[in-house]
Enzyme design. Structure first.
Site, PDB file in Angstrom:
ATOM      1  N   LYS A   3     -51.930  30.778  30.875  1.00 43.71           N
ATOM      2  CA  LYS A   3     -52.059  30.015  32.060  1.00 43.71           C
ATOM      3  C   LYS A   3     -51.424  28.766  31.754  1.00 43.71           C
ATOM      4  O   LYS A   3     -51.117  28.022  32.505  1.00 43.71           O
ATOM      5  CB  LYS A   3     -53.157  29.398  32.056  1.00 43.71           C
ATOM      6  CG  LYS A   3     -54.380  29.639  32.341  1.00 43.71           C
ATOM      7  CD  LYS A   3     -54.693  30.251  33.317  1.00 43.71           C
ATOM      8  CE  LYS A   3     -56.000  31.288  33.985  1.00 43.71           C
ATOM      9  NZ  LYS A   3     -57.629  30.473  33.898  1.00 43.71           N
ATOM     10  N   GLU A  17     -63.421  17.004  39.462  1.00 43.26           N
ATOM     11  CA  GLU A  17     -62.849  16.460  38.479  1.00 43.26           C
ATOM     12  C   GLU A  17     -61.880  15.656  38.133  1.00 43.26           C
ATOM     13  O   GLU A  17     -61.888  15.212  37.204  1.00 43.26           O
ATOM     14  CB  GLU A  17     -61.955  18.172  37.966  1.00 43.26           C
ATOM     15  CG  GLU A  17     -62.843  19.652  38.575  1.00 43.26           C
ATOM     16  CD  GLU A  17     -62.042  20.327  38.250  1.00 43.26           C
ATOM     17  OE1 GLU A  17     -62.551  21.737  38.345  1.00 43.26           O
ATOM     18  OE2 GLU A  17     -61.111  20.195  39.069  1.00 43.26           O
ATOM     19  N   THR A  28     -64.061  29.199  32.830  1.00 46.26           N
ATOM     20  CA  THR A  28     -64.773  28.616  30.981  1.00 46.26           C
ATOM     21  C   THR A  28     -64.969  27.380  31.226  1.00 46.26           C
ATOM     22  O   THR A  28     -65.375  27.194  29.528  1.00 46.26           O
ATOM     23  CB  THR A  28     -62.014  28.680  30.488  1.00 46.26           C
ATOM     24  OG1 THR A  28     -61.782  29.179  31.629  1.00 46.26           O
ATOM     25  CG2 THR A  28     -61.843  27.885  28.719  1.00 46.26           C
ATOM     26  N   GLY A  70     -64.909  26.272  35.965  1.00 46.02           N
ATOM     27  CA  GLY A  70     -65.310  26.754  36.135  1.00 46.02           C
ATOM     28  C   GLY A  70     -65.085  28.207  35.204  1.00 46.02           C
ATOM     29  O   GLY A  70     -66.374  28.296  34.743  1.00 46.02           O
ATOM     30  N   GLY A 124     -58.966  26.420  41.261  1.00 47.68           N
ATOM     31  CA  GLY A 124     -59.199  27.352  42.196  1.00 47.68           C
ATOM     32  C   GLY A 124     -60.587  27.386  42.723  1.00 47.68           C
ATOM     33  O   GLY A 124     -60.667  28.078  43.330  1.00 47.68           O
ATOM     34  N   GLY A 125     -61.764  26.611  42.116  1.00 45.80           N
ATOM     35  CA  GLY A 125     -63.071  26.468  42.231  1.00 45.80           C
ATOM     36  C   GLY A 125     -63.642  25.845  42.685  1.00 45.80           C
ATOM     37  O   GLY A 125     -64.508  25.768  43.088  1.00 45.80           O
ATOM     38  N   ASP A 129     -62.173  20.623  30.316  1.00 50.08           N
ATOM     39  CA  ASP A 129     -61.999  21.482  31.358  1.00 50.08           C
ATOM     40  C   ASP A 129     -60.533  22.702  31.529  1.00 50.08           C
ATOM     41  O   ASP A 129     -60.048  22.417  30.184  1.00 50.08           O
ATOM     42  CB  ASP A 129     -61.504  20.827  32.965  1.00 50.08           C
ATOM     43  CG  ASP A 129     -61.850  21.205  34.278  1.00 50.08           C
ATOM     44  OD1 ASP A 129     -62.373  22.714  34.419  1.00 50.08           O
ATOM     45  OD2 ASP A 129     -62.339  20.557  34.763  1.00 50.08           O
ATOM     46  N   GLY A 130     -61.111  23.552  32.100  1.00 51.86           N
ATOM     47  CA  GLY A 130     -60.213  24.754  32.008  1.00 51.86           C
ATOM     48  C   GLY A 130     -58.742  24.402  33.581  1.00 51.86           C
ATOM     49  O   GLY A 130     -58.723  23.263  33.503  1.00 51.86           O
TER      50      GLY A 130
END
Length: 226
Positions: A126, A108, A36, A34, A101-102, A86-87
């Site tokens: 977020k 993940e 971030t 993602g 979202g990605g 991770d974001g």
């Protein structure tokens, strides 16, 4: 006033400080996917030669890591990692998250499961009181698309096919709006039990251990209770 991009950079830098604490020649870092996570990857380049390598949760992240000269290892060759970074698309005070979202939600979850600590990096926008404003991604085996969509509709959701998108695993994504997520772990299990679902983007049964949230006043650190 910091921009959202600057806040994301701030969160990535906070995670890189954690990498500094654990870095060593035998250390492997798990890396998410993602916008971030991309900033974290770019910063991780400074650790080239100081880590054994990385494990990526997507082909996109693997390519970015390799572009910085960082070794990308096969998860099958890795027994454990100190941290996975991770974001999130949304995160609540319990450190339950919506991700995907990605489109990399399955990998993940898999990579995160091998790490001792899951570090979520995000900007403060977020953080939500209750998950669900962001449509919930669900990875689905293509032949089960309509059957899964009916099951999601029975749960009160409004599933929509993510047009033109195929996951790294060769599957499709249904983005589900309108869900009431009062019990995130329970809903995660219910959706994952629908035949044809690979996994959903709720990370609640195994949420983040630490959230590093960038604010206008610096990093806000949240830790999982218990």
């Amino acid at each position: 006033m910091l921009t959202q991009q600057e806040l994301k950079q701030q969160a990535a830098e906070a995670a890189l400080e954690l990498v500094e604490q654990v870095a060593g020649p035998d250390v492997i870092i798990g890396v998410g996917t993602g916008s971030t996570a991309d900033l974290f990857i770019d910063g991780l380049a400074r650790f080239k030669g100081r880590l054994r390598g990385t494990v990526a949760s997507s082909e996109r992240s693997a390519a970015r890591l390799a572009g910085h000269g960082l070794a990308v290892l096969d998860l099958n060759d890795v027994q454990s990692m100190p941290i996975y970074v991770d974001g999130a698309d949304e995160i609540d005070p319990n450190l339950h998250m919506i991700k995907g979202g990605g489109g990399a939600l399955t990998r993940e979850k898999i990579v995160a499961s091998v790490a001792r600590r899951y570090i979520c990096i995000a900007d403060e926008s977020k953080l939500v009181e209750r998950l669900g404003r962001f449509p919930l991604p669900v990875e689905v085996i293509p032949m089960a698309r309509n059957a899964v969509a009916r099951g999601l509709s029975r749960l009160g959701g409004q599933p929509a096919l993510r047009e033109g998108f195929v996951t790294d695993n060769g599957n499709i994504i249904l983005d589900v709006a309108g869900l009431s997520i009062a019990d995130a772990p329970g809903l995660e299990k219910t959706i994952n039990d629908i035949p044809g679902v690979v996994t959903c983007g709720l990370f609640a049964l195994a949420g983040a251990d630490v959230a590093l949230l960038a604010t206008q006043d610096g990093i806000r650190r949240l830790e999982r209770r218990g």
